[in-house]
Scaffold this active site. Structure first.
Site, PDB file in Angstrom:
ATOM      1  N   TYR A   1      -5.395   2.328   9.340  1.00  0.00           N
ATOM      2  CA  TYR A   1      -6.374   3.052  10.146  1.00  0.00           C
ATOM      3  C   TYR A   1      -7.228   4.021   9.316  1.00  0.00           C
ATOM      4  O   TYR A   1      -8.005   4.786   9.891  1.00  0.00           O
ATOM      5  CB  TYR A   1      -5.656   3.831  11.265  1.00  0.00           C
ATOM      6  CG  TYR A   1      -4.871   2.944  12.211  1.00  0.00           C
ATOM      7  CD1 TYR A   1      -5.511   2.280  13.259  1.00  0.00           C
ATOM      8  CD2 TYR A   1      -3.505   2.754  12.059  1.00  0.00           C
ATOM      9  CE1 TYR A   1      -4.802   1.459  14.127  1.00  0.00           C
ATOM     10  CE2 TYR A   1      -2.782   1.933  12.923  1.00  0.00           C
ATOM     11  CZ  TYR A   1      -3.440   1.284  13.953  1.00  0.00           C
ATOM     12  OH  TYR A   1      -2.745   0.464  14.807  1.00  0.00           O
ATOM     13  N   ASP A   2      -7.091   4.008   7.999  1.00  0.00           N
ATOM     14  CA  ASP A   2      -7.818   4.971   7.161  1.00  0.00           C
ATOM     15  C   ASP A   2      -9.338   4.996   7.384  1.00  0.00           C
ATOM     16  O   ASP A   2      -9.939   6.068   7.330  1.00  0.00           O
ATOM     17  CB  ASP A   2      -7.521   4.721   5.672  1.00  0.00           C
ATOM     18  CG  ASP A   2      -6.141   5.225   5.273  1.00  0.00           C
ATOM     19  OD1 ASP A   2      -5.551   6.024   6.026  1.00  0.00           O
ATOM     20  OD2 ASP A   2      -5.654   4.828   4.199  1.00  0.00           O
TER      21      ASP A   2
ATOM     22  N   HIS B   1       0.840  -1.210   0.000  1.00  0.00           N
ATOM     23  CA  HIS B   1       0.000   0.000   0.000  1.00  0.00           C
ATOM     24  C   HIS B   1       0.869   1.252   0.000  1.00  0.00           C
ATOM     25  O   HIS B   1       0.564   2.234  -0.674  1.00  0.00           O
ATOM     26  CB  HIS B   1      -0.899   0.032   1.237  1.00  0.00           C
ATOM     27  CG  HIS B   1      -1.888  -1.075   1.283  1.00  0.00           C
ATOM     28  ND1 HIS B   1      -3.017  -1.099   0.494  1.00  0.00           N
ATOM     29  CD2 HIS B   1      -1.915  -2.198   2.023  1.00  0.00           C
ATOM     30  CE1 HIS B   1      -3.699  -2.205   0.758  1.00  0.00           C
ATOM     31  NE2 HIS B   1      -3.046  -2.883   1.676  1.00  0.00           N
TER      32      HIS B   1
ATOM     33  N   PHE C   1      -5.757   1.985   3.499  1.00  0.00           N
ATOM     34  CA  PHE C   1      -5.337   0.808   4.266  1.00  0.00           C
ATOM     35  C   PHE C   1      -5.209   1.203   5.737  1.00  0.00           C
ATOM     36  O   PHE C   1      -5.403   2.366   6.094  1.00  0.00           O
ATOM     37  CB  PHE C   1      -4.014   0.235   3.723  1.00  0.00           C
ATOM     38  CG  PHE C   1      -2.796   1.077   4.022  1.00  0.00           C
ATOM     39  CD1 PHE C   1      -2.498   2.197   3.260  1.00  0.00           C
ATOM     40  CD2 PHE C   1      -1.937   0.762   5.083  1.00  0.00           C
ATOM     41  CE1 PHE C   1      -1.378   2.981   3.537  1.00  0.00           C
ATOM     42  CE2 PHE C   1      -0.808   1.528   5.366  1.00  0.00           C
ATOM     43  CZ  PHE C   1      -0.535   2.650   4.588  1.00  0.00           C
TER      44      PHE C   1
ATOM     45  N   ASP D   1       8.712   5.200   7.626  1.00  0.00           N
ATOM     46  CA  ASP D   1       8.203   4.672   8.886  1.00  0.00           C
ATOM     47  C   ASP D   1       7.079   5.589   9.326  1.00  0.00           C
ATOM     48  O   ASP D   1       7.253   6.809   9.408  1.00  0.00           O
ATOM     49  CB  ASP D   1       9.282   4.552   9.961  1.00  0.00           C
ATOM     50  CG  ASP D   1       8.871   3.505  10.990  1.00  0.00           C
ATOM     51  OD1 ASP D   1       8.807   2.321  10.617  1.00  0.00           O
ATOM     52  OD2 ASP D   1       8.560   3.868  12.139  1.00  0.00           O
TER      53      ASP D   1
HETATM   54  P1  ITT Z   1       7.352  -1.577   6.204  1.00  0.00           P
HETATM   55  O1  ITT Z   1       8.020  -1.471   7.566  1.00  0.00           O
HETATM   56  O2  ITT Z   1       7.768  -2.804   5.448  1.00  0.00           O
HETATM   57  O3  ITT Z   1       7.498  -0.318   5.406  1.00  0.00           O
HETATM   58  P2  ITT Z   1       4.877  -1.541   7.781  1.00  0.00           P
HETATM   59  O4  ITT Z   1       3.428  -1.556   7.388  1.00  0.00           O
HETATM   60  O5  ITT Z   1       5.323  -2.509   8.853  1.00  0.00           O
HETATM   61  O6  ITT Z   1       5.754  -1.751   6.438  1.00  0.00           O
HETATM   62  P3  ITT Z   1       5.488   0.683   9.561  1.00  0.00           P
HETATM   63  O7  ITT Z   1       6.352  -0.115  10.469  1.00  0.00           O
HETATM   64  O8  ITT Z   1       5.918   2.054   9.150  1.00  0.00           O
HETATM   65  O9  ITT Z   1       5.266  -0.090   8.173  1.00  0.00           O
HETATM   66  O10 ITT Z   1       4.019   0.750  10.188  1.00  0.00           O
HETATM   67  C1  ITT Z   1       3.079   1.552   9.598  1.00  0.00           C
HETATM   68  C2  ITT Z   1       1.704   1.287  10.210  1.00  0.00           C
HETATM   69  O11 ITT Z   1       1.090   2.549  10.523  1.00  0.00           O
HETATM   70  C3  ITT Z   1       0.784   0.635   9.179  1.00  0.00           C
HETATM   71  O12 ITT Z   1       0.848  -0.782   9.267  1.00  0.00           O
HETATM   72  C4  ITT Z   1      -0.571   1.209   9.558  1.00  0.00           C
HETATM   73  O13 ITT Z   1      -1.074   0.498  10.659  1.00  0.00           O
HETATM   74  C5  ITT Z   1      -0.227   2.623  10.031  1.00  0.00           C
HETATM   75  N1  ITT Z   1      -0.242   3.587   8.894  1.00  0.00           N
HETATM   76  C6  ITT Z   1       0.840   4.228   8.356  1.00  0.00           C
HETATM   77  N2  ITT Z   1       0.457   4.998   7.326  1.00  0.00           N
HETATM   78  C7  ITT Z   1      -0.879   4.841   7.204  1.00  0.00           C
HETATM   79  C8  ITT Z   1      -1.825   5.368   6.325  1.00  0.00           C
HETATM   80  O14 ITT Z   1      -1.487   6.166   5.319  1.00  0.00           O
HETATM   81  N3  ITT Z   1      -3.110   5.016   6.495  1.00  0.00           N
HETATM   82  C9  ITT Z   1      -3.469   4.184   7.486  1.00  0.00           C
HETATM   83  N4  ITT Z   1      -2.635   3.614   8.349  1.00  0.00           N
HETATM   84  C10 ITT Z   1      -1.329   3.940   8.223  1.00  0.00           C
END
Ligand code: ITT
Length: 197
Positions: free
Chosen positions: A155-156, A15, A153, A72
């Protein structure tokens, strides 16, 4: 016409890659873990977004040649003292399970009147295992008390950005990508790359 420069996104979250690709348009060729069988697994042991973003960008750029960009990100909720923050992706108890994450958030926010929250995104650009620059972007908003919408995706479906009445998941990709934490951080990344690439 020459090929656009390559940007390797240090993520396994498709995403994020899709959003970054949509925001950057055809200015860069955006690749992620799916393009590289040797993409290393990076443990996110940091206590802050910046520490984790550094671990990802530097770790991947030690193994793969070219500009590497990490993302992140997470949700900071005022009534929960800034949680889930850096632990956003495993808040519900299972890494990357957005359904469980949202269930826990709804549970913890039940009855709370302070609904303020923000998404935060920290990005690091690295090359040859070293950070070259970091950037961040936020978007303020409020949390609703039931899931709304099918787009986006994470918490959107629970987050309404400031100035709107619908959640990111209801507003759709185009609106989200015009004002999200990710697009705000990415605007700073592209300004920097224009000067240094
Ligand atoms: P990578 O580390 O592989 O990049 P990840 O999904 O584990 O993937 P993070 O550790 O940065 O990435 O965690 C990000 C989390 O924060 C993600 O799983 C969502 O729960 C939330 N999040 C971040 N950006 C978001 C968005 O644009 N909309 C909704 N939720 C978001």
């Amino acid at each position: 016409m020459s090929n656009p420069p390559r940007l390797i996104v240090a993520t396994r979250n498709a995403h994020k890659t899709e959003e970054i690709r949509a925001i950057l348009g055809n200015r860069f060729e955006v690749l992620d873990a799916t393009a590289f069988p040797e993409f290393p697994e990076i443990e996110e042991t940091g206590q802050t977004f910046l520490e984790n973003a550094r671990l990802k960008a530097e770790g991947i750029s030690r193994q793969i040649d070219g500009w590497v960009l990490s993302d992140d990100s997470g949700l900071e909720v005022d009534a929960l003292g800034g949680a889930p923050g850096v632990w956003s992706s495993s808040f519900g108890g299972e890494e990357g399970n957005h359904g469980k994450n949202n269930e826990r958030l709804l549970r913890e926010m039940a009855g709370k009147t302070d609904r303020g929250a923000r998404f935060r995104c920290t990005m690091v650009l690295a090359r040859d295992g070293k950070e070259r620059a970091n950037f961040s972007g936020t978007v303020e908003g409020t949390l609703v008390d039931a899931l709304r919408g099918a787009g986006g995706f994470g918490y959107d479906p629970l987050f309404i950005p400031e100035g709107h009445e619908r959640t990111f998941a209801e507003l759709g990709d185009e609106v989200k990508n015009s004002l999200s934490h990710r697009s705000r951080a990415l605007a700073k990344v592209t300004d920097w790359l224009e000067v240094h690439f």
